[in-house]
Design a protein around this motif. Sequence first.
Motif, PDB file in Angstrom:
ATOM      1  N   ALA A 109      37.446  48.698  31.713  1.00  0.00           N
ATOM      2  CA  ALA A 109      36.502  47.771  31.553  1.00  0.00           C
ATOM      3  C   ALA A 109      37.058  46.295  31.672  1.00  0.00           C
ATOM      4  O   ALA A 109      36.463  45.328  32.139  1.00  0.00           O
ATOM      5  N   SER A 110      38.340  46.166  31.445  1.00  0.00           N
ATOM      6  CA  SER A 110      38.927  44.772  31.159  1.00  0.00           C
ATOM      7  C   SER A 110      39.163  43.910  32.555  1.00  0.00           C
ATOM      8  O   SER A 110      39.329  42.748  32.527  1.00  0.00           O
ATOM      9  N   ALA A 170      36.861  43.709  34.509  1.00  0.00           N
ATOM     10  CA  ALA A 170      35.598  42.970  34.755  1.00  0.00           C
ATOM     11  C   ALA A 170      35.947  41.696  34.272  1.00  0.00           C
ATOM     12  O   ALA A 170      35.194  40.747  34.627  1.00  0.00           O
ATOM     13  N   GLN A 171      36.972  41.387  33.360  1.00  0.00           N
ATOM     14  CA  GLN A 171      37.048  39.986  32.825  1.00  0.00           C
ATOM     15  C   GLN A 171      38.544  39.642  33.131  1.00  0.00           C
ATOM     16  O   GLN A 171      38.833  38.652  32.846  1.00  0.00           O
ATOM     17  N   HIS A 172      38.911  40.060  34.200  1.00  0.00           N
ATOM     18  CA  HIS A 172      40.391  39.751  34.564  1.00  0.00           C
ATOM     19  C   HIS A 172      40.083  38.649  35.944  1.00  0.00           C
ATOM     20  O   HIS A 172      39.900  39.127  36.872  1.00  0.00           O
ATOM     21  N   ALA A 173      40.097  37.474  35.378  1.00  0.00           N
ATOM     22  CA  ALA A 173      39.698  36.510  36.486  1.00  0.00           C
ATOM     23  C   ALA A 173      40.729  36.270  37.741  1.00  0.00           C
ATOM     24  O   ALA A 173      40.227  36.206  38.882  1.00  0.00           O
ATOM     25  N   ARG A 227      47.291  41.103  30.235  1.00  0.00           N
ATOM     26  CA  ARG A 227      46.300  41.757  29.475  1.00  0.00           C
ATOM     27  C   ARG A 227      46.626  43.337  29.607  1.00  0.00           C
ATOM     28  O   ARG A 227      45.466  43.963  29.372  1.00  0.00           O
ATOM     29  N   SER A 260      35.939  40.686  44.086  1.00  0.00           N
ATOM     30  CA  SER A 260      34.579  40.679  43.410  1.00  0.00           C
ATOM     31  C   SER A 260      33.588  41.346  44.252  1.00  0.00           C
ATOM     32  O   SER A 260      33.307  41.091  45.232  1.00  0.00           O
ATOM     33  N   ARG A 313      39.571  39.341  39.958  1.00  0.00           N
ATOM     34  CA  ARG A 313      38.106  38.890  40.258  1.00  0.00           C
ATOM     35  C   ARG A 313      38.092  37.915  41.315  1.00  0.00           C
ATOM     36  O   ARG A 313      37.310  37.773  42.224  1.00  0.00           O
ATOM     37  N   ARG A 314      39.248  37.115  41.380  1.00  0.00           N
ATOM     38  CA  ARG A 314      39.187  35.882  42.282  1.00  0.00           C
ATOM     39  C   ARG A 314      39.630  36.613  43.699  1.00  0.00           C
ATOM     40  O   ARG A 314      39.213  36.196  44.630  1.00  0.00           O
TER      41      ARG A 314
END
Length: 329
Positions: A15-16, A18-21, A201, A28, A24-25
């Motif tokens: 799930a981490s 989803a918050q890994h910018a 992370r 996405s 996701r850059r």
Amino acid sequence: MDLRQHHETPAPAPASLAQHAPFRRVFSPGKLTFGLIAPLEAYPGSPLPTMRDHERMARLVDDAGFASIWLRDVPFLDPAFGDAGQVFDPFVYAGFLASVTKRISIGTAGIVLPLRDPVIVAKQAASVDQLSGGRFLLGLSTGDRPGEYPAFGADFDNRDERYREAFALLRQLGGQSFPAATTRHYGTLDGSLDLVPKPVRRHLPMLAVGRSRQPIDWLARNVDAWIWSVDDAQAIGDILASLRLHAGDRTPPPYGYATFFDLDKDPDAPPRRYYNVVRIGRHALIERWQAQRALGVSHVALNMKPSQRPAEEVIAEMAEHVLPLFNAD
């Protein structure tokens, strides 16, 4: 954990991510992003880039709004391939790029895993991730140059098995403290040693680059993303459907592709393919990428080696006319 089985137990998608910018850059849901494969220059007539002004070019790409810079793992100049990539070692160069950029994700496309010790790869990758502020994406491949394997004393025929085993070991080394593992092709960890540093992370994004001689079901269940070379609409649809089918209880990994790229000076030029090079005008390019986004493609990594125009000119046109159409979504 014994990693010697042919099919390692798949890890669920964390799930981490989803918050890994930085991840996701690049990857996405519902978006299509673009990256550049180093070197950041056009060199159609030579196997070796100049690597001149590359610090300024990296900053330019960062400011232009590209999602990523990708580094290849090419230890030798092989005249049969005619391309030595960015020449510098990918981990060393990634550290340099991290120091001269601010936002852009930095990835490898990809580290030839069967030619490297996974413990050292884990150490190098976590070091770059820490030094870049968590912007590193670890792309891993089996390579496409058979001539390199004898130079490393490595077996070319079992590279698929060693890739899977090393991939699983990398997951352990980055995500666990004092891991225990017994491997067939690498070393043994008895739980008395801990590899430091860890990624920022803990879960460092790990990508398959190329098919890596792996079955689709293994890719669907183990990698965080997949970058291949297939850009045909029908084939993309089949790939995405297969990833969904085999992903099980985890989210299917996003799919992207890498391509040699030559942006025509005429914005109305139709697409033309020369072997593995796409030459295309801006308007047809936008239409093509909008269609691929609708299919579910997440990322396109562009290799400007064959470009007939200077890289800076292509980057400027992309930044002004193309990237805003996709980055705004």
